[in-house]
Structures are given as structure tokens and as C-alpha cells.
Design a protein around this motif. Structure first.
Motif, mmCIF file in Angstrom:
data_model
loop_
_atom_site.group_PDB
_atom_site.id
_atom_site.type_symbol
_atom_site.label_atom_id
_atom_site.label_comp_id
_atom_site.label_asym_id
_atom_site.label_seq_id
_atom_site.Cartn_x
_atom_site.Cartn_y
_atom_site.Cartn_z
ATOM 1 N N MET A 1 -2.608 -9.225 2.489
ATOM 2 C CA MET A 1 -1.371 -8.437 2.466
ATOM 3 C C MET A 1 -1.399 -7.403 3.589
ATOM 4 S SD MET A 1 -0.456 -7.784 -1.498
ATOM 5 C CE MET A 1 -2.047 -8.170 -2.213
ATOM 6 N N ALA A 2 -0.511 -7.586 4.536
ATOM 7 C CA ALA A 2 -0.490 -6.682 5.688
ATOM 8 C C ALA A 2 0.271 -5.418 5.319
ATOM 9 C CB ALA A 2 0.182 -7.378 6.854
ATOM 10 N N PRO A 3 -0.017 -4.324 6.050
ATOM 11 C CA PRO A 3 0.766 -3.111 5.835
ATOM 12 C C PRO A 3 2.237 -3.376 6.150
ATOM 13 C CG PRO A 3 -1.054 -2.702 7.364
ATOM 14 C CD PRO A 3 -1.011 -4.164 7.113
ATOM 15 N N HIS A 4 3.116 -2.598 5.551
ATOM 16 C CA HIS A 4 4.542 -2.857 5.713
ATOM 17 C C HIS A 4 5.132 -2.077 6.872
ATOM 18 C CE1 HIS A 4 3.433 -4.107 1.699
ATOM 19 N NE2 HIS A 4 4.336 -5.052 1.893
ATOM 20 N N ASP A 5 5.998 -2.740 7.596
ATOM 21 C CA ASP A 5 6.619 -2.140 8.766
ATOM 22 C C ASP A 5 7.574 -1.041 8.305
ATOM 23 O OD1 ASP A 5 7.296 -1.614 11.298
ATOM 24 O OD2 ASP A 5 8.545 -3.398 11.606
ATOM 25 N N LEU A 6 7.420 0.140 8.889
ATOM 26 C CA LEU A 6 8.294 1.215 8.443
ATOM 27 C C LEU A 6 9.115 1.768 9.593
ATOM 28 C CD1 LEU A 6 6.291 3.355 9.760
ATOM 29 C CD2 LEU A 6 5.250 3.426 7.502
ATOM 30 N N ARG A 7 9.279 0.969 10.620
ATOM 31 C CA ARG A 7 10.042 1.421 11.776
ATOM 32 C C ARG A 7 11.493 1.727 11.401
ATOM 33 N NH1 ARG A 7 7.943 -1.722 16.805
ATOM 34 N NH2 ARG A 7 6.295 -1.839 15.256
ATOM 35 N N ARG A 8 11.993 2.813 11.878
ATOM 36 C CA ARG A 8 13.402 3.138 11.648
ATOM 37 C C ARG A 8 14.141 3.110 12.983
ATOM 38 N NH1 ARG A 8 14.772 6.338 6.808
ATOM 39 N NH2 ARG A 8 13.045 6.194 5.351
ATOM 40 N N PRO A 9 15.450 2.971 12.944
ATOM 41 C CA PRO A 9 16.195 2.956 14.216
ATOM 42 C C PRO A 9 15.953 4.249 14.999
ATOM 43 C CG PRO A 9 17.701 2.911 12.326
ATOM 44 C CD PRO A 9 16.319 2.853 11.788
ATOM 45 N N GLU B 243 1.357 3.948 1.332
ATOM 46 C CA GLU B 243 2.463 3.000 1.140
ATOM 47 C C GLU B 243 2.944 3.035 -0.298
ATOM 48 O OE1 GLU B 243 2.536 -1.011 2.742
ATOM 49 O OE2 GLU B 243 0.791 -0.484 3.958
ATOM 50 N N CYS B 244 1.987 3.138 -1.222
ATOM 51 C CA CYS B 244 2.376 3.245 -2.635
ATOM 52 C C CYS B 244 3.216 4.509 -2.849
ATOM 53 C CB CYS B 244 1.149 3.300 -3.533
ATOM 54 S SG CYS B 244 0.261 1.746 -3.618
ATOM 55 N N LEU B 245 2.781 5.607 -2.261
ATOM 56 C CA LEU B 245 3.539 6.856 -2.422
ATOM 57 C C LEU B 245 4.960 6.713 -1.887
ATOM 58 C CD1 LEU B 245 1.213 9.908 -1.647
ATOM 59 C CD2 LEU B 245 2.221 9.225 -3.831
ATOM 60 N N VAL B 246 5.088 6.049 -0.725
ATOM 61 C CA VAL B 246 6.418 5.845 -0.134
ATOM 62 C C VAL B 246 7.298 5.067 -1.113
ATOM 63 C CG1 VAL B 246 7.683 4.656 1.694
ATOM 64 C CG2 VAL B 246 5.626 5.974 2.250
ATOM 65 N N VAL B 278 -1.945 6.064 9.229
ATOM 66 C CA VAL B 278 -1.819 6.778 7.959
ATOM 67 C C VAL B 278 -0.758 7.889 8.079
ATOM 68 C CG1 VAL B 278 -3.053 8.082 6.180
ATOM 69 C CG2 VAL B 278 -4.244 6.304 7.496
ATOM 70 N N ALA B 279 -0.822 8.622 9.184
ATOM 71 C CA ALA B 279 0.124 9.722 9.394
ATOM 72 C C ALA B 279 1.567 9.208 9.348
ATOM 73 C CB ALA B 279 -0.155 10.396 10.730
ATOM 74 N N LEU B 280 1.799 8.025 9.920
ATOM 75 C CA LEU B 280 3.156 7.462 9.912
ATOM 76 C C LEU B 280 3.643 7.227 8.490
ATOM 77 C CD1 LEU B 280 2.978 4.878 12.865
ATOM 78 C CD2 LEU B 280 4.374 6.961 12.748
ATOM 79 N N GLN B 281 2.730 6.737 7.632
ATOM 80 C CA GLN B 281 3.125 6.531 6.231
ATOM 81 C C GLN B 281 3.415 7.872 5.550
ATOM 82 O OE1 GLN B 281 3.859 3.803 4.795
ATOM 83 N NE2 GLN B 281 2.961 2.239 6.131
ATOM 84 N N ALA B 282 2.614 8.875 5.883
ATOM 85 C CA ALA B 282 2.812 10.185 5.261
ATOM 86 C C ALA B 282 4.183 10.754 5.641
ATOM 87 C CB ALA B 282 1.698 11.131 5.680
ATOM 88 N N ILE B 283 4.574 10.577 6.915
ATOM 89 C CA ILE B 283 5.909 11.026 7.332
ATOM 90 C C ILE B 283 6.982 10.203 6.617
ATOM 91 C CG2 ILE B 283 7.523 11.146 9.286
ATOM 92 C CD1 ILE B 283 5.126 11.770 11.066
ATOM 93 N N GLU B 284 6.693 8.903 6.500
ATOM 94 C CA GLU B 284 7.668 8.023 5.859
ATOM 95 C C GLU B 284 7.925 8.445 4.407
ATOM 96 O OE1 GLU B 284 9.608 5.915 7.166
ATOM 97 O OE2 GLU B 284 10.411 4.881 5.416
ATOM 98 N N PHE B 285 6.898 9.012 3.773
ATOM 99 C CA PHE B 285 7.111 9.517 2.411
ATOM 100 C C PHE B 285 8.259 10.520 2.404
ATOM 101 C CE2 PHE B 285 6.574 12.906 -0.700
ATOM 102 C CZ PHE B 285 6.575 12.178 -1.886
ATOM 103 N N TRP B 286 8.227 11.466 3.339
ATOM 104 C CA TRP B 286 9.279 12.487 3.375
ATOM 105 C C TRP B 286 10.621 11.912 3.807
ATOM 106 C CZ3 TRP B 286 9.061 16.682 0.721
ATOM 107 C CH2 TRP B 286 7.797 17.153 0.320
ATOM 108 N N SER B 287 10.571 10.934 4.705
ATOM 109 C CA SER B 287 11.839 10.281 5.078
ATOM 110 C C SER B 287 12.464 9.624 3.855
ATOM 111 C CB SER B 287 11.603 9.233 6.173
ATOM 112 O OG SER B 287 11.215 9.881 7.364
#
Lengths: 420, 872
Positions: A1-9, B243-246, B278-287
């Protein structure tokens, strides 16, 4: 299971222009579909069937008759139905006849109706051309009583201009009964016939006036002229016909030149053709045109009237049923080149008119000529009589006021007794 | 029958470098599959389970097996499911056993493949109540398992949760799965592979945990374990835990109040100190928190009214004083060339994006927290500081009120224009141009009281933007974007646009940009045409002569793309893209000029333009086809009945479009254009109707066509019926049953989710529009009686959608209109039926008192028609 892409526009519009084009197309298509549906529906809803429209020799009498009431009887005529928009495409005499029959025409006030203060509105009629204003399909057309086009223009009325974001859906059309006042280039609205595709023919004057007042302003049509709104519209102020209402209408200062007073019965529907439930009254104070002028604009020494010649030689008014004024002999008809249906102008001689119960006992008529071709109608009984009275014993403003004050006293009397 | 050895060889050969060998093997596999499916699948499962076989053949066996159970296309997937279900039980039991056995294999890849196959089988079987013992057998002795088997088991559970819907798993099993997964994540679990698998499995299983999140103790436990996992020494575990937190932020927003302080600390630490992944996921939580709050606040108008399901907890607002500085720090961590790389995504980009969301969630409150940062850094010598300050500024422009921003923006405008011309950094200029675009997007337009763009600065702004369009492609692209919004702000300006004096220059500059040699970089050419389109859309009659001059220019460009030399596939792709853009541009122009007073002059180009569009259909590009089709629809509307002359040649492309199942957008657009043509041609479309109707009916029966195209096809029936009137008679026997069965389906398809409800409503709307068109088309025709037999069903349909209480306003309006149309056309024949229907009473009354005037209008009409129908 790969990490999920979270790219936003990033630094991008959320909607691409292509998507915008797609959305706009869908919007356009659904609006047009809705328009087409609405058109199909309007064929039945507001709409008046034009009987024997195909036969060239239409009897004008048929046209001035009130139209069969499609809405409530459910009997649609076998003849083709027209709605106002189809009628707009009619040309020439057909159009003239059609439009001529669509306006509600007031009778002249030759005596004061009962319950004037309770059941009637009064308003000062603006001087100008009476016309139908139809807004539809992104344009507005005004047509005079004879069916000819007065203006073709963009307006802020619903569907009245080709502009994005105009109020209301594009498919709806509106019809207003107006008087165009030259001096300030304004359409003064005296009645509302259709609004956003919704027919007001079957509504009482009370409702139509209420609707007119609350709806017209919303559209911005009462605003000053602009690129998408060539002429200003304005609602004519109307009053309950009590002492103060009559006074306001009669003497009040208004932005337009007055041409008499109009009286509307509050309970009356919009009735095409002549109706006794709307009355016009004039005197010198509130109108420049109390006594009819001739073709040269001069008040003739004798009263002129226009009557219609029937098959049997009778000359009649435009009323329904027509009132017979006199009878012409066949030789005279032949000699003058008249034919059945002709509108004929007469002067009233010194013998004058004599009427009993709405019928002419005696009429001293002098033949002048065949009437101007632009004319669609003979004069009505009430007009002839009003003009005749104006020259001999007019119905005065004071008479109206005194009828109202008598009515008020009758109303008040029982109240006084009860409180005693 | 093939023996096991041969299967191994076939699978290895199928991966051979030698094309002939590979092809031969693939053919043999296909042959095997078609001759004996059960045997084929069984030998694949056996191969996968056999630890003595080569890894490569085992992996491919698993993959082929997986593909035999699932497919992307809906109809194909359905076939595969049916095929699996029809296999004999003995075979299936054996395959299942092989799969479960594989989970203990020492080879990680093979275990992982087996996990996925098991999940696919479960996805088919659990909803059928088959293989009920699966979860039990996976979990039976999980604590005693060796680490690698435990890892594979947890991974299987994760895939299983991804594959099946929560409602087919009993709560008892859900509890067991979650217990196993959360225990696997626990710090006490010594094996990192197990802990990682468990954390990733939890991510998948969160959707199952509704009941557990409602229970305080269980929720506390899950949250504690997740938060602890974010502190694991293993980076992959930390990332998976975030990712779970997001996911929790959006799924269980309303349960988070108690944990927010801790989560803030964890995320802040990760953003400042941890690895970027990891930092990107942490920011994504707030987004995600912002996304939730923006939605909630939008839906409830800013205040918690008490009747909302989810109240806003204002987490963002509370975190503001600490959160904003945290995000601002990230802005300084830009990568050198991030604007040149389409795929770039880094912490500075994520931080700025999050800052923008924070601004939307809290509005005015953000401004004082950001201004000091901007003021301090905007003029610093280091480009990073200048860019960060500008990016911060651009990010907060959506959200705060114009009043709050106006003074700041006015002060900044001159600075920005100056930076665009003078700043040496490409990066700073890119962000500055983008920020200008944002200013115009949110603070320029008819709704803004004090205009940003005035007579005094308009000239300068346009000059600078035009100048900037000659800069590097990425900067020029942003300048085009700014111009787009500059034009859009004048959308409803009235007869005199301030852009009029610059119109010619703007158009010429945009065309020049589109012709730049490097225009294909950074989407520059697309941005130029998009801006051109918007400038044309928002232009006034003053400039229609100039738009008219644009017509031959764009047509010539389109013509040039059609003069085919031999192109490489890359060049052809770019060529097709350009054709799409040019057709799009022509479409915008047609809509602008295709009505009075420019219509007459414009339509002189129609023949030539139509010729070009038809040639575009000769090229193989879905986007270009779609754009050309849309443009033709607009042209048909402008041309009216005259469009008939194009029909003989155009018809085949119309048919082609309707047959394009693969690129369903093309099909959908074609269906819409048929509506345009119906309205333009009216009964002149009759000669083409047999073909069109045949194709539309085929489309409806196809299970390959994307479902979103079906509602418009029904609407299209209505368009055709309205256009050809009683001539629709010959299609009645085909179309009515289709409408009827679709109506039955859509009447009660009360969707589990919003998306389903939305689709159901669009389907209902299509069906109702078809009925309306058919009734109105037949009105006053002696053939009206043909429709009488369908009346009971249609009334029943109206009644049942009314009873379902889930229709939207659009359906409401169409439905009540159909009631009127039915009464209007069938009159006294159906008076009794109508009076018996609920629709003619409660539903009609509800519509009559609707606030929506279009619904009310349709209801008045229906009332009117019904009164007439029953009074006879």
C-alpha cells in the motif's frame, strides 16, 4: 500500500476554461429547451384564438367581439390558436386587426356608476399614444392600437433585452398596457396583461394593479434609460376613487401631461375590446382634447362621428351589440361608393341626438366622407354621447365629487346611529 | 489439460523480453482461460501458493488472477463478478485455500499479491454472504503468527476494507478487525513491518469505525495509538499515521475537539522538524480541517443554527495565532525551479495552499497575523523572502472581506506592478503575476464598491501585463491568467467597458503569446487562448467590429493545423490540443456575434467555418472533437433553419459522436448538440430522425456507455418530439417502454449517498423532459390518443417521486410541468385519472406555494391545464 497522493491544485483556477465552455453550453441548451417548452405551453395558456383568420374578408364586428374565453371553458376553437408572439409576426391588416382587438377599451363616462368610491380606482391618464408593450426573446416591441410598431427596443422588462443576467428566465414574456408620453419619452404603464409568461387576463384589476406596482420596479424598468434599457417605464399612480383620491388624480401635479381621468372597476378582469368596467372622463381642466378635432386638428363647429355601414344599410356604433344610429338608402350607398363594412364620417346637424335607454330615437346626421383608412373602428355609443354632452351639458368634476360625498354619507349614516 | 509445469513456463514466457515468445505465451494463456476457466484459475492460485515456484511466475499468476476478478469498466466488472459467482463451489474453496496459504509465504511480493486477490474475492463474495468465515480465519490466531504472516494478514485486512462496503461486514467482525489492526499499530509491537502494515490497514478501515468513534473509550484508544504512531522512529510509519489523521480530520471532524491541542503539537513538530514526506501530511491535516470548516460555514451561512448535523468547532480560528506562523515558515522553503516543473509539490507549496484555506475558513481574522510577515520580507534582498511574502499575500486574498483588504491591496498594487517589471527573480515574478490575478479574481468586479482598477491606473496595469506576457513562459502564463480575471471583472459593465481603448492591443498581444515558439511550455498557449476567450466573452458592442476581425484570423489558424504534414506523435498531440483551443475560441466568438446586430455579418463566415469543423472531425482527438461539436451547436443556434444545408455532410459525424462510447464526453456533447439542432431546424430535422433515434436507443441499451450520458439522451427525446410533433409517432413504441423502465428504476433509487441521489435526480429530470416534449409535440394532433395508455404510469411516476421526498428543485419544476402537459394534451381523457393522483393535489399545492418562481410558474400552468381537463 503506497502513501496517498495529497497534491492540491497550485496557482491554478479550479475550473478550466474548457469546463467553463462545456458548462455554459449546457446552460444555454437547457435554457433553450425550457424556452421551447414554454412556447409550446403558451400556445394554450395566454392566448386567444383568432377565428377564421385565414378568410380574407373578416368582418370587423367579429374582431371587436370579446374573444372566446379559452381559459375557463375548455372549448378551444378549431381555428388556429395564436399567442402574442406569433401574433407579433403577423403583418399588415391582419396584425392591425389582431392587436386592435387585444386592448381593453374604456367606455366614455356618460353617467356616474354606482359605488364609485368603494369599487373603483381613479387615475389621471397620461396624454400620448396608447400601446401594447411586449417583451420577449431579448427584445421589446411596442405596438399602437392599430397594430403598427411604435418602437423596437431593448428594455429592462423580463426578457426585454439581449443581456446576460437579466432578471428572470429568458423564456418568459410580458405584456403591458401603456401610454407613450412623448415629452419625457416615457412609457406610462396603465395595466399589466402578462408578466413573465403568466397571464393576468383572468385577474381582477385590484390584483393586476397590485402586481404591476410590486413587480415592475423589481426589474429596473423604472430606472433611467441606459444601453440595455432605451425608455423609462413608470407606473401611473392610481387612487381609490374617494374624495381625496379623485382630488389627487384630478388636480394633483404629475410628471406628465394629463388627458382625462380613467376609472377602473376593481373587480373587473382584463376584458379585450370595449368595456363599461373601465371609463374615461375628461374636461378642459384635465385634458387638452375634450372635444374631438377633425383631420386638421381643428375643433369643428359640428360634432363629427364615425359609424360603420352594415349589409342592410344600417349605420351602427362599434358596440357589442352595435347600436343602430340611422339607416342609409341603397341609392345613396351606391352613389357615394360605400360598401358594407365601410367606416363613414358624419356630422351631427342642428337637429341633434335624442336617446332613450341607450338607443337613438332621432339623429340628425350629415354625410361627410368615408373615414380615414388608418381607422379600425367606428365610434362607440358612449363616445358619441360623451362628445355630444360635452358640447351641450357636460358631466362636471363637481358632479363626480358630489356623487362620492353622497355615497359617503349613506355609508356613514348607519354607523352614527349605532354609536348613539 | 495443462500440467503445473507448463503453467509456470507459460507465465515466465509471458514476461519474456522476446516479443514472439511473449505473444505466443499470452495467446496460450487466453486459450487456456477460454477452454477451461475453473481449471485455469485453480492452476493460477496453485502457482501463486507454491513456494517452490519462481517468484516471477507466482507474481504474474496472482496478477492474472486478480484481473480475472475485477475491471475498471463497470460492465466488464459486472461480467467478471457473475463469472466468478457461477464457478463451482469446490473450485472456489480450493482457490480460497491456496490464497490463504500464500499469506504465509516467505516471499513478501507474493504475500502482497495474495492479499490483494483475497480482497477482490471478498469484494465479490461477502455481499453475497459467501465466504463468511474469511474474517474469522484471518484473525483466528493472529497473536501467535510469525511476524511476516501477521504483516500479510494485516495488509489483507486493509485491502479487504478498501474493497468491501462497511454494511456487509458485521459489527462483531468490524470490532475484531479494528482491535487487531490497532493492536498491530501499538508501540508495543516490536516489528516495524507489522506496525506499518497495521497503520496502513487502519487508514483503509477508518470508514468501518463509525460505531467505535462514537464510543469515547474506543475512540480515545484509537486516537492515542494513532498519535503515538506519528512519533515512531520509522519514517514510513510516521507518514502512514499522519495519513490516518488526515482521513480522521474529514471523516470524524466532529469528534476531534478533545484531541486538537495534542494534534496541533504533533503536526507543528512534524512540519518544522520531520522529513518532507511526513511534514506534507501534517500540513494536509490542517488543510483537511479547513476544508471541513469551509463546507460547514458555507452550508450554514456562518452561524451554527442548531439545525445543522455538524456544528463548526472553529478549530482553525482557535489555532490561528500558532498555525499561521507555522505555515509562514514553510513558505521560505521553496525549491529553486518549482514553477518550471508541472509535477512539483513541496512544503512551501503545501504551506501556501493551506494558508489560503485558512484564510477562507477564518476570513478577516487572518489579516493581522500575516501582514507583519509580508511587510518585513517583501523588499528583502533574498528572493526567497520576497517570494514568500508575495505568496503569503496572494494566498490570503480569498476569504477576508474586500473592506478588510482594500487599503492593503491598493497600497500593494503599485509595488506589484513594479516588481513584475523589475524584480530579477523569475520565481518572484511568477508569484507576483499570480497574486495580481488573485486580486482581480476576488477584488475586482461589479460587486466591489470601490474599484481597484481606475481610470488612473488601468493603462499602467494593462501595459505591465502585456509586457509580462513576453517574460519567461511560466511568468507569461500567470500574466495571461491575470488578464483573464481583469476581463472577467468587467463582465456586466454595461455598454462602455474601460478595456475598449486597449482591446485591439490586448487581442494582438494574446495572439502573439499564442504564437511564441515556447508557447507549449508551462501551458502558456492554453492560458493565452483562455484569456482571449474571456476578453471576448466580456467584450461589449463597442468592440464587436474587432471581434469580427478576429474570426478570419482564428479560422486561418485552424486551417493551418489541418494542413497535415507528417508529424511525430508528440507533434500531433500538440496540434490536436491547438485545434481544441481554436475550436473553443470560435465557439466563444459564435456565441458573442451570433445574435443581432452582428449576426448577419458574422454568418457570412458560417460556411467556411463549418467546413473547418467538419475537417476537425477527421483528426483523431477527443478534445478537439468535443470542442468542434460544441461550436457547431452554438452555430446551429445562430443559424436557425438555415443550418439545414449543413446537415447532409454533418450527419455522419453526428452519428459518429453518438457511437463514441469510449470518450463519453464527446457522446454527451453530441447529444446536447442534437437538441440545439432540433430547436434550430424544427421539423426539417425529420429526415435524420430515424438514424438519430436508432443510435440514441442503442446508446441507452448499452452498458458500456457512461451513465452520465443517459439523462441527456432522454431529454433529447423530448427535444426531437417537440421539433417533429406527431411524426414522433413511429418512435413511441420504442421510446415509451425505455422511459417507463428508466422511470421505475429512478422512482425508488433513493440513493445511499449524495452522488447517487444527484444522479437519480438528473435521470428523473431527463425522463420528465422527454415526457414534456412528447406531450407538447402531440398537442392538437389527432394522434394524441396514442399517448393515453401511458398516462396511468406517468402519473404513478410523478406520485412516487413526490412520495420519495428526495427530488431537487429542477426535478420539481419539470415534474409539475409534465403534469400540466399531460392534462393539456390529453384533456378530458385523463381528467378522472388526474383527480385520483396525489400529484394533482398535495404536490401541486406544494409547488404553488414554492418560493422558487419558476416552480410556481410551472405549477400555475399545471393548475390551469388541469382545471380545463376536468371541467369538460
Amino acid at each position: 500500500m503506497a502513501p496517498h497522493d495529497l497534491r492540491r491544485p497550485f496557482k491554478r483556477r479550479p475550473i478550466s476554461d474548457q469546463q467553463k465552455r462545456r458548462d455554459l453550453s449546457l446552460l444555454r441548451q437547457s435554457q433553450h429547451r425550457s424556452d421551447a417548452q414554454q412556447r409550446a405551453r403558451n400556445l394554450a395558456s395566454s392566448v386567444i384564438s383568432l377565428q377564421s383568420s385565414s378568410s380574407p374578408d373578416v368582418d370587423p364586428e367579429t374582431l371587436s367581439e370579446p374573444m372566446p374565453d379559452v381559459d375557463t371553458t375548455g372549448h378551444e376553437s378549431e381555428a388556429s390558436s395564436f399567442d402574442i408572439r406569433q401574433a407579433s409576426s403577423l403583418r399588415g391588416p391582419e396584425a392591425r386587426k389582431w392587436f386592435a382587438s387585444q386592448l381593453m377599451l374604456p367606455e366614455w363616462m356618460i353617467d356616474v356608476p354606482e359605488n364609485l368610491s368603494r369599487d373603483w380606482y381613479v387615475l389621471a391618464r397620461p396624454a400620448g399614444k396608447r400601446c401594447f408593450v411586449v417583451s420577449a426573446d431579448g427584445t421589446t416591441v411596442s405596438r399602437l392600437r392599430n397594430g403598427s410598431v411604435l418602437h423596437h427596443f431593448p428594455s429592462a422588462l423580463p426578457g426585454g433585452a439581449r443581456k446576460k443576467g437579466v432578471s428572470g428566465p429568458a423564456q418568459s414574456y410580458s405584456i403591458l398596457d401603456c401610454i407613450f408620453h412623448e415629452a419625457d419619452q416615457t412609457y406610462y404603464v396603465i395595466d399589466m396583461v402578462c408578466w413573465r409568461g403568466y397571464s393576468l387576463y383572468e385577474c381582477t384589476a385590484e390584483f393586476r394593479f397590485f402586481w404591476l406596482q410590486s413587480k415592475l420596479d423589481e426589474t429596473g424598468a423604472c430606472g433611467p434609460p441606459s444601453f440595455y434599457h432605451k425608455f423609462r417605464f413608470s407606473v401611473v399612480p392610481f387612487y381609490n376613487c374617494d374624495q381625496s383620491g379623485l382630488h389627487s388624480a384630478y388636480t394633483g401635479s404629475l410628471p406628465y401631461v394629463k388627458d382625462g381621468l380613467l376609472f377602473y372597476n376593481k373587480h373587473a378582469h382584463y376584458h379585450t375590446g370595449n368595456t363599461p368596467l373601465v371609463l374615461i372622463w375628461k374636461d378642459e381642466r384635465c385634458s387638452q382634447y375634450v372635444i374631438d378635432t377633425d383631420n386638421n386638428g381643428q375643433v369643428p363647429s359640428q360634432q363629427h362621428i364615425v359609424l360603420e355601414l352594415q349589409d342592410d344599410g344600417k349605420i351602427v356604433t362599434s358596440d357589442d351589440p352595435p347600436v343602430v344610429v340611422n339607416c342609409l338608402n341603397a341609392d345613396f350607398i351606391k352613389q357615394s361608393g360605400l360598401s358594407p363594412g365601410s367606416l363613414v364620417r358624419f356630422a351631427i346637424g342642428d337637429g341633434g341626438l335624442n336617446c332613450v335607454d341607450g338607443k337613438f330615437e332621432k339623429a340628425d346626421l350629415q354625410y361627410i366622407s368615408v373615414s380615414n383608412r388608418a381607422r379600425a373602428f367606428a365610434d362607440s355609443y358612449s363616445k358619441i354621447m360623451f362628445q355630444y354632452m360635452a358640447r351641450h351639458s357636460p358631466l362636471k368634476a363637481e358632479d363626480l365629487a358630489s356623487v362620492i360625498s353622497q355615497e359617503n354619507q349613506q355609508d356613514k349614516l348607519p354607523e352614527v346611529e349605532m354609536s348613539d | 489439460k495443462l500440467v503445473a509445469m507448463e503453467v509456470t513456463q507459460l507465465l515466465l514466457n509471458a514476461q519474456s523480453i522476446d516479443g514472439t515468445v511473449r505473444k505466443h505465451a499470452e495467446e496460450n494463456l487466453k486459450l487456456f482461460q477460454s477452454q477451461n476457466l475453473a481449471g485455469f484459475l485453480l492452476s493460477l492460485a496453485g502457482e501463486l501458493a507454491n513456494d517452490e515456484k519462481p517468484v516471477d511466475s507466482r507474481k504474474l499468476a496472482g496478477l492474472v488472477l486478480k484481473n480475472a476478478l475485477d475491471a475498471k469498466e463497470q460492465h466488464r466488472k459486472y461480467e467478471l463478478v457473475q463469472r466468478w459467482l457461477s464457478l463451482d463451489m469446490a473450485t472456489k474453496t480450493q482457490i480460497r485455500a491456496f490464497l490463504l496459504k500464500t499469506l504465509s509465504s516467505p516471499v513478501p511480493d507474493v504475500r502482497s499479491t495474495a492479499s490483494q486477490v483475497i480482497a477482490k474475492v471478498a469484494g465479490i463474495e461477502l455481499p453475497q454472504n459467501q465466504w463468511p468465515e474469511l474474517v474469522g480465519s484471518l484473525l483466528s490466531n493472529i497473536h501467535q503468527l510469525p511476524a511476516h504472516v501477521k504483516q500479510a494478514t494485516l495488509e489483507t485486512l486493509g485491502y479487504l476494507c478498501e474493497e468491501v462496503s462497511p454494511d456487509v461486514v458485521e459489527q462483531e467482525h468490524v470490532n475484531k478487525i479494528l482491535t487487531a489492526v490497532v493492536q498491530g499499530m501499538n508501540a508495543a509491537e516490536g516489528n516495524n513491518d507489522v506496525r506499518l502494515a497495521a497503520t496502513r490497514a487502519l487508514y483503509m478501515a477508518l470508514g468501518f469505525a463509525q460505531a467505535n468513534f462514537n464510543n469515547d473509550m474506543e475512540r480515545d484508544y484509537i486516537m492515542r495509538v494513532v498519535c503515538e504512531a506519528t512519533l515512531s522512529p520509522e519514517v514510513k510509519i510516521r507518514q502512514a499515521a499522519f495519513e490516518c489523521l488526515v482521513s480522521i480530520a474529514s471523516t470524524y471532524y466532529e469528534k476531534l475537539a478533545h484531541y486538537m491541542q495534542d494534534i496541533f503539537n504533533i503536526t507543528a513538530k512534524a512540519v518544522r522538524e520531520d522529513d518532507e514526506s511526513v511534514a506534507l501530511q501534517a500540513i494536509e491535516f490542517w488543510s483537511s480541517i479547513c476544508d471541513e470548516e469551509i463546507d460547514i460555514l458555507e452550508e450554514y451561512g456562518g452561524e451554527f443554527t442548531g439545525d445543522s448535523d455538524v456544528p463548526c468547532f472553529y478549530f482553525t480560528k482557535q489555532a490561528l495565532p500558532a498555525l499561521v506562523p507555522l505555515l509562514l515558515e514553510t513558505l521560505l522553503k521553496q525549491e529553486e525551479d518549482q514553477d518550471l516543473d508541472e509535477g512539483a509539490w513541496n512544503i512551501a507549496m503545501a504551506g501556501g495552499t493551506c494558508l489560503g484555506l485558512v484564510a477562507r475558513a477564518v476570513g478577516d481574522d487572518i489579516v493581522p497575523h500575516v501582514m507583519p510577515f509580508i511587510e518585513e520580507k517583501i523588499s528583502k534582498p533574498d528572493w526567497r523572502e520576497r517570494e514568500a511574502a508575495t505568496y503569503a499575500f496572494g494566498s490570503i486574498l480569498e476569504g477576508p472581506s474586500p473592506d478588510k483588504l482594500m487599503t492593503i491591496v491598493n497600497a500593494a498594487l503599485t509595488f506589484m506592478l513594479n516588481a513584475l517589471t523589475k524584480d530579477p527573480s523569475n520565481h518572484v515574478k511568477d508569484t507576483t503575476a499570480w497574486t495580481l490575478g488573485r486580486i482581480f479574481e476576488f477584488l475586482h468586479g461589479s460587486t466591489i464598491e470601490t474599484p481597484i482598477i481606475t481610470q488612473a491606473n488601468c493603462q499602467q496595469i494593462i501595459t505591465v501585463l502585456i509586457q509580462t506576457m513576453k517574460d519567461a513562459p511560466n511568468v507569461a502564463e500567470k500574466a495571461c491568467g491575470a488578464l483573464y480575471f481583469l476581463a472577467q471583472g468587467y463582465e456586466d459593465i454595461g455598454p462602455n467597458s474601460p478595456l475598449t481603448p486597449f482591446f485591439q492591443e490586448i487581442i494582438q498581444s494574446l495572439l502573439a503569446v499564442a504564437h511564441r515558439e515556447d508557447a507549449t511550455e508551462s501551458r502558456l498557449r492554453t492560458a493565452a487562448y483562455e484569456a482571449l476567450n474571456e476578453v471576448v466573452r466580456c467584450s461589449t458592442d463597442e468592440t464587436s467590429a474587432m471581434v469580427l476581425q478576429l474570426v478570419p484570423v482564428i479560422m486561418l489558424e485552424l486551417h493551418n493545423t489541418l494542413e497535415g504534414e507528417k508529424l511525430s506523435s508528440d507533434e500531433r498531440e500538440k496540434q490536436n490540443e491547438l485545434q481544441g483551443l481554436l475550436c473553443g475560441c470560435l465557439q466563444v466568438i459564435i456565441q458573442k456575434l451570433g445574435s443581432e446586430p452582428t449576426k448577419y455579418v458574422f454568418m457570412q463566415h458560417a460556411d467556411q467555418m463549418m467546413g473547418l469543423f467538419l475537417r476537425v472531425f477527421g483528426c483523431k482527438s477527443a478534445t478537439a472533437h468535443e470542442e468542434a461539436m460544441l461550436a457547431i451547436g452554438a452555430l446551429a443556434y445562430a443559424a436557425g433553419p438555415d443550418f439545414a444545408k449543413y446537415m447532409p455532410e454533418f450527419y455522419k459525424y453526428l452519428e459518429m459522436g453518438l457511437q463514441n462510447f469510449e470518450e463519453y464526453q464527446v457522446c454527451a456533447v453530441t447529444v446536447g448538440v442534437i437538441g440545439d439542432i432540433c430547436r434550430a431546424l424544427e421539423d426539417k430535422i425529420l429526415p435524420y430522425c430515424d438514424g438519430i433515434m436508432t443510435q440514441l436507443l442503442k446508446d441507452l441499451s448499452s452498458n458500456q456507455l457512461h451513465r452520465s450520458v443517459k439523462p441527456p439522451i432522454f431529454s433529447c427525446f423530448g427535444d426531437i418530439a417537440l421539433a417533429i410533433g406527431e411524426n414522433f409517432e413511429k418512435y413511441i413504441n420504442y421510446s415509451m417502454p425505455m422511459l417507463q423502465s428508466a422511470a421505475e428504476l429512478s422512482a425508488h433509487a433513493s440513493g445511499a449517498d449524495d452522488e447517487m441521489t444527484e444522479y437519480t435526480n438528473s435521470l428523473r429530470n431527463g425522463i420528465l423532459e422527454a415526457y414534456s416534449g412528447i406531450f407538447q409535440g402531440f398537442k392538437n394532433s389527432p394522434k394524441t390518443q396514442l399517448l393515453i395508455p401511458y398516462a396511468p404510469h406517468i402519473l404513478q411516476f410523478l406520485d412516487s417521486i413526490y412520495m420519495e421526498k428526495d427530488m431537487d428543485e429542477v426535478v420539481m419544476k419539470t415534474a409539475i410541468g409534465v403534469l400540466g402537459d399531460l392534462a393539456d394534451t390529453l384533456g378530458s381523457h385523463v381528467g378522472g385519472l388526474i383527480q385520483q393522483s396525489v400529484s394533482s393535489k398535495e404536490f401541486l399545492n406544494e409547488c404553488l406555494s414554492s418560493d422558487d418562481h419558476t416552480i410556481k410558474e410551472a405549477a400555475e400552468w399545471a393548475k390551469h391545464a388541469i382545471t380545463r381537463a376536468i371541467s369538460v
